[in-house]
Design an enzyme around this catalytic site. Structure first.
Site, PDB file in Angstrom:
ATOM      1  N   ASP A  15       0.830  -1.204   0.000  1.00 41.62           N
ATOM      2  CA  ASP A  15       0.000   0.000   0.000  1.00 41.62           C
ATOM      3  C   ASP A  15       0.869   1.261   0.000  1.00 41.62           C
ATOM      4  O   ASP A  15       1.964   1.260   0.559  1.00 41.62           O
ATOM      5  CB  ASP A  15      -0.904  -0.034   1.245  1.00 41.62           C
ATOM      6  CG  ASP A  15      -2.111   0.875   1.086  1.00 41.62           C
ATOM      7  OD1 ASP A  15      -2.298   1.448  -0.010  1.00 41.62           O
ATOM      8  OD2 ASP A  15      -2.865   1.014   2.070  1.00 41.62           O
ATOM      9  N   ASN A  63     -10.389  -3.295  -6.725  1.00 42.59           N
ATOM     10  CA  ASN A  63      -9.611  -2.314  -7.490  1.00 42.59           C
ATOM     11  C   ASN A  63     -10.234  -1.966  -8.847  1.00 42.59           C
ATOM     12  O   ASN A  63      -9.867  -0.959  -9.458  1.00 42.59           O
ATOM     13  CB  ASN A  63      -8.158  -2.779  -7.699  1.00 42.59           C
ATOM     14  CG  ASN A  63      -7.300  -2.697  -6.458  1.00 42.59           C
ATOM     15  OD1 ASN A  63      -6.325  -3.426  -6.286  1.00 42.59           O
ATOM     16  ND2 ASN A  63      -7.640  -1.791  -5.540  1.00 42.59           N
TER      17      ASN A  63
HETATM   18  C1  FPP Z   1      -2.020   0.077  -3.298  1.00 40.23           C
HETATM   19  O1  FPP Z   1      -1.498   1.389  -3.284  1.00 40.23           O
HETATM   20  C2  FPP Z   1      -1.418  -0.719  -4.357  1.00 40.23           C
HETATM   21  C3  FPP Z   1      -2.097  -1.358  -5.344  1.00 40.23           C
HETATM   22  C4  FPP Z   1      -3.566  -1.301  -5.454  1.00 40.23           C
HETATM   23  C5  FPP Z   1      -1.417  -2.113  -6.397  1.00 40.23           C
HETATM   24  C6  FPP Z   1      -0.115  -2.784  -6.053  1.00 40.23           C
HETATM   25  C7  FPP Z   1       0.557  -3.158  -7.309  1.00 40.23           C
HETATM   26  C8  FPP Z   1       1.858  -3.082  -7.555  1.00 40.23           C
HETATM   27  C9  FPP Z   1       2.882  -2.719  -6.538  1.00 40.23           C
HETATM   28  C10 FPP Z   1       2.285  -3.372  -8.949  1.00 40.23           C
HETATM   29  C11 FPP Z   1       3.222  -4.499  -9.132  1.00 40.23           C
HETATM   30  C12 FPP Z   1       2.713  -5.849  -9.039  1.00 40.23           C
HETATM   31  C13 FPP Z   1       2.553  -6.744 -10.058  1.00 40.23           C
HETATM   32  C14 FPP Z   1       2.784  -8.183  -9.878  1.00 40.23           C
HETATM   33  C15 FPP Z   1       2.103  -6.342 -11.352  1.00 40.23           C
HETATM   34  P1  FPP Z   1      -2.470   2.598  -3.550  1.00 40.23           P
HETATM   35  O2  FPP Z   1      -2.451   2.894  -4.992  1.00 40.23           O
HETATM   36  O3  FPP Z   1      -3.819   2.322  -2.994  1.00 40.23           O
HETATM   37  O4  FPP Z   1      -1.763   3.731  -2.736  1.00 40.23           O
HETATM   38  P2  FPP Z   1      -2.448   4.951  -1.984  1.00 40.23           P
HETATM   39  O5  FPP Z   1      -3.231   4.363  -0.839  1.00 40.23           O
HETATM   40  O6  FPP Z   1      -1.273   5.745  -1.518  1.00 40.23           O
HETATM   41  O7  FPP Z   1      -3.290   5.681  -2.963  1.00 40.23           O
END
Ligand code: FPP
Length: 229
Positions: A15, A63
């Site tokens: 996250d 998501n």
């Molecule tokens: C949450 O951070 C993260 C995700 C929803 C996606 C995680 C994906 C990766 C790290 C990409 C790599 C992985 C693969 C295998 C393709 P957020 O976007 O919710 O962060 P925020 O809370 O700061 O907005």
């Protein structure tokens, strides 16, 4: 307090990609690209440290409600990651498990993933489990529907576990969530029954080898009782 040994299975809720990008006045997708970089570093380091199974929450069933541009970015990162990972997994004898319904990807990618899962299925002990289009509730509903299709009329914990995406994996000993949030968000909820939960304020793209070692040191101080006194 007795010391824990190394966790066999560590699972990550990655996250903070969006906040990482915002701090740098970049698009959220730049945060996901950086997050993918962190994931690659952590896989290499975790196996070197002796952890055998690692899980990553890459894309949740929730998501899909993000803006289309961001969803497209995450889907394309997933396809790219698996394309690039193929040779490495085979050379280094690492088993690939995908937890979740990846049939939503392009047919060519689905075929490549299925082939890779098959080709790496006998490798032990190192396993990467990518949770993609994954949610615990959907996983359990899917398991129950498959049990019904198989004519199972009486369920127990062992049978249900065998119908989950994680059927061949040990339960996670340690779950790490970055970016300061302290919740499971529909991640491995059945499997997390006795997991130790580690929360850090570090944003996922900044989570590096040193941060991983800190989480492991913290885990080693935990006394795991599994409901016993
Ligand atoms: C949450 O951070 C993260 C995700 C929803 C996606 C995680 C994906 C990766 C790290 C990409 C790599 C992985 C693969 C295998 C393709 P957020 O976007 O919710 O962060 P925020 O809370 O700061 O907005």
């Amino acid at each position: 307090m007795s010391e824990n040994s190394l966790p066999k299975h560590v699972a990550f809720i990655m996250d903070g990609n969006g906040r990482w990008a915002k701090k740098r006045h970049k698009a959220r997708s730049a945060g996901h690209t950086a997050g993918y970089g962190a994931l690659q570093k952590i896989i290499a380091h975790a196996f070197k440290s002796g952890v055998e199974t690692i899980s990553f929450y890459a894309f949740s069933t929730e998501n899909w409600s993000r803006p289309k541009e961001e969803v497209d970015k995450l889907l394309s990162l997933m396809s790219k990651a698996l394309k690039l990972a193929g040779k490495k997994l085979l050379d280094e004898k690492i088993r690939l498990v995908i937890s979740g319904d990846y049939s939503v990807l392009k047919p060519r990618t689905v075929k490549a993933i299925s082939d890779l899962i098959e080709k790496t299925s006998k490798f032990t002990p190192y396993t990467v489990n990518i949770c993609f289009n994954y949610g615990s509730r959907a996983e359990i509903v899917n398991a129950v529907n498959n049990m019904i299709s198989d004519g199972i009329r009486k369920c127990d914990e062992k049978i249900l576990s065998k119908y989950l995406y994680t059927k061949d994996l040990p339960d996670p000993d340690l779950i790490v969530r970055t970016s300061g949030e302290q919740r499971l968000s529909n991640f491995l909820m059945w499997q997390a029954s006795y997991s130790e939960l580690y929360f850090t304020d570090v944003l996922w793209p900044d989570f590096d080898e040193k941060e991983f070692d800190k989480a492991i040191e913290w885990y080693k101080t935990r006394e795991r009782r599994y409901g016993k006194s």
